[in-house]
Design an enzyme around this catalytic site. Sequence first.
Site, short mmCIF file in Angstrom:
data_model
loop_
_atom_site.label_atom_id
_atom_site.label_comp_id
_atom_site.label_asym_id
_atom_site.label_seq_id
_atom_site.Cartn_x
_atom_site.Cartn_y
_atom_site.Cartn_z
N ASN A 92 13.26 60.02 52.93
CA ASN A 92 14.65 60.13 53.00
C ASN A 92 15.01 58.59 52.33
O ASN A 92 14.92 57.62 52.82
CB ASN A 92 15.24 60.43 54.23
CG ASN A 92 16.63 60.25 54.18
OD1 ASN A 92 17.24 59.60 53.59
ND2 ASN A 92 17.28 61.06 55.33
N ASP A 140 12.53 59.00 63.41
CA ASP A 140 13.38 60.38 63.58
C ASP A 140 14.58 60.25 64.10
O ASP A 140 14.63 59.33 65.20
CB ASP A 140 12.32 61.16 64.59
CG ASP A 140 12.55 62.71 63.77
OD1 ASP A 140 12.34 62.93 62.74
OD2 ASP A 140 12.67 63.53 64.88
N GLY A 170 23.76 63.38 55.30
CA GLY A 170 23.87 64.05 56.63
C GLY A 170 25.05 64.25 57.16
O GLY A 170 26.08 64.99 56.53
P1 ITT Z 1 12.14 61.80 56.96
O1 ITT Z 1 11.60 62.73 58.22
O2 ITT Z 1 11.28 61.79 55.93
O3 ITT Z 1 12.12 60.25 57.59
P2 ITT Z 1 14.42 63.43 57.25
O4 ITT Z 1 15.61 63.46 56.53
O5 ITT Z 1 13.54 64.57 57.73
O6 ITT Z 1 13.48 62.32 56.84
P3 ITT Z 1 15.05 63.07 60.14
O7 ITT Z 1 14.37 64.44 60.41
O8 ITT Z 1 14.95 61.82 60.83
O9 ITT Z 1 14.94 62.56 58.68
O10 ITT Z 1 16.71 63.49 60.12
C1 ITT Z 1 17.50 64.65 60.56
C2 ITT Z 1 18.48 64.79 59.78
O11 ITT Z 1 19.53 63.95 60.55
C3 ITT Z 1 18.60 64.00 58.46
O12 ITT Z 1 18.22 65.04 57.48
C4 ITT Z 1 20.21 64.07 58.31
O13 ITT Z 1 20.98 65.47 58.13
C5 ITT Z 1 20.76 63.55 59.77
N1 ITT Z 1 20.69 62.10 59.70
C6 ITT Z 1 19.90 61.55 60.21
N2 ITT Z 1 20.34 60.08 60.11
C7 ITT Z 1 21.57 60.01 59.84
C8 ITT Z 1 22.55 59.19 59.63
O14 ITT Z 1 22.55 57.82 59.86
N3 ITT Z 1 23.84 59.75 59.41
C9 ITT Z 1 23.94 61.06 59.07
N4 ITT Z 1 23.19 62.07 59.28
C10 ITT Z 1 22.01 61.55 59.80
#
Ligand code: ITT
Length: 197
Positions: free
Chosen positions: A10, A69, A155
């Site tokens: 990400n 995560d 996100g």
């Molecule tokens: P990695 O596992 O490769 O790190 P990912 O996008 O899959 O990336 P996560 O599973 O941790 O990451 O994130 C879950 C979702 O939560 C992510 O896709 C976003 O939609 C949301 N999210 C995470 N951090 C956020 C933030 O700071 N602001 C808004 N939404 C966020």
Amino acid sequence: MHALIFATNNQHKVDEIQSLVGIDFTIIPLKAAGIDIDIPEPHDTLQENAAEKAGTIFKLTHQNCFSEDTGLEIEVLEGAPGVKSARYAGEGRDFKANIDKVLQNLGAKKNRAAQFRTVICLIWGNATDGFKTYYFEGICKGHIAIEMQGEQGFGYDPIFIPEGASKSFAQMTMDEKNKYSHRQKAVTQLFDFLRSK
Ligand code: ITT
């Protein structure tokens, strides 16, 4: 100088964390480390998923690394979307579809309390003394807006208003978001720990 691989695909997370890094740290995103894999997140808790991501990259590299995560936890939805935040509306991992589902499930409910929670998993050490696993957590409390506001970030940022602010994360610059954010709080603990080593 500490060099650490950041086990994420990400780019938004990389950008936010890079902007917090002092000159005493180098964060190496997966791409820069020459690693191109889809890291699995099969578990029911943020901690287990973070461990899975860091563990996967450690097995490949045997180098210091960390992952994180993050989940959006909404009170009246019993903590959903939580650990399923990325795929709340399906495998497409579509930010807009996820937001629409949250707003639909909340409807006109008065209680819109929510929090972002980040769990960092660090695998740290050296070949002589061995490597250990450490965890750090950051929480940002706030509430869910009635509708999307702002274009920045990623996100769920357009619908999350942190406590003490009157606008959404998506209406903030990265530096402003970092003053409130779950990720900044967890990362600050990570860097404090590393500086103590
Ligand atoms: P990695 O596992 O490769 O790190 P990912 O996008 O899959 O990336 P996560 O599973 O941790 O990451 O994130 C879950 C979702 O939560 C992510 O896709 C976003 O939609 C949301 N999210 C995470 N951090 C956020 C933030 O700071 N602001 C808004 N939404 C966020």
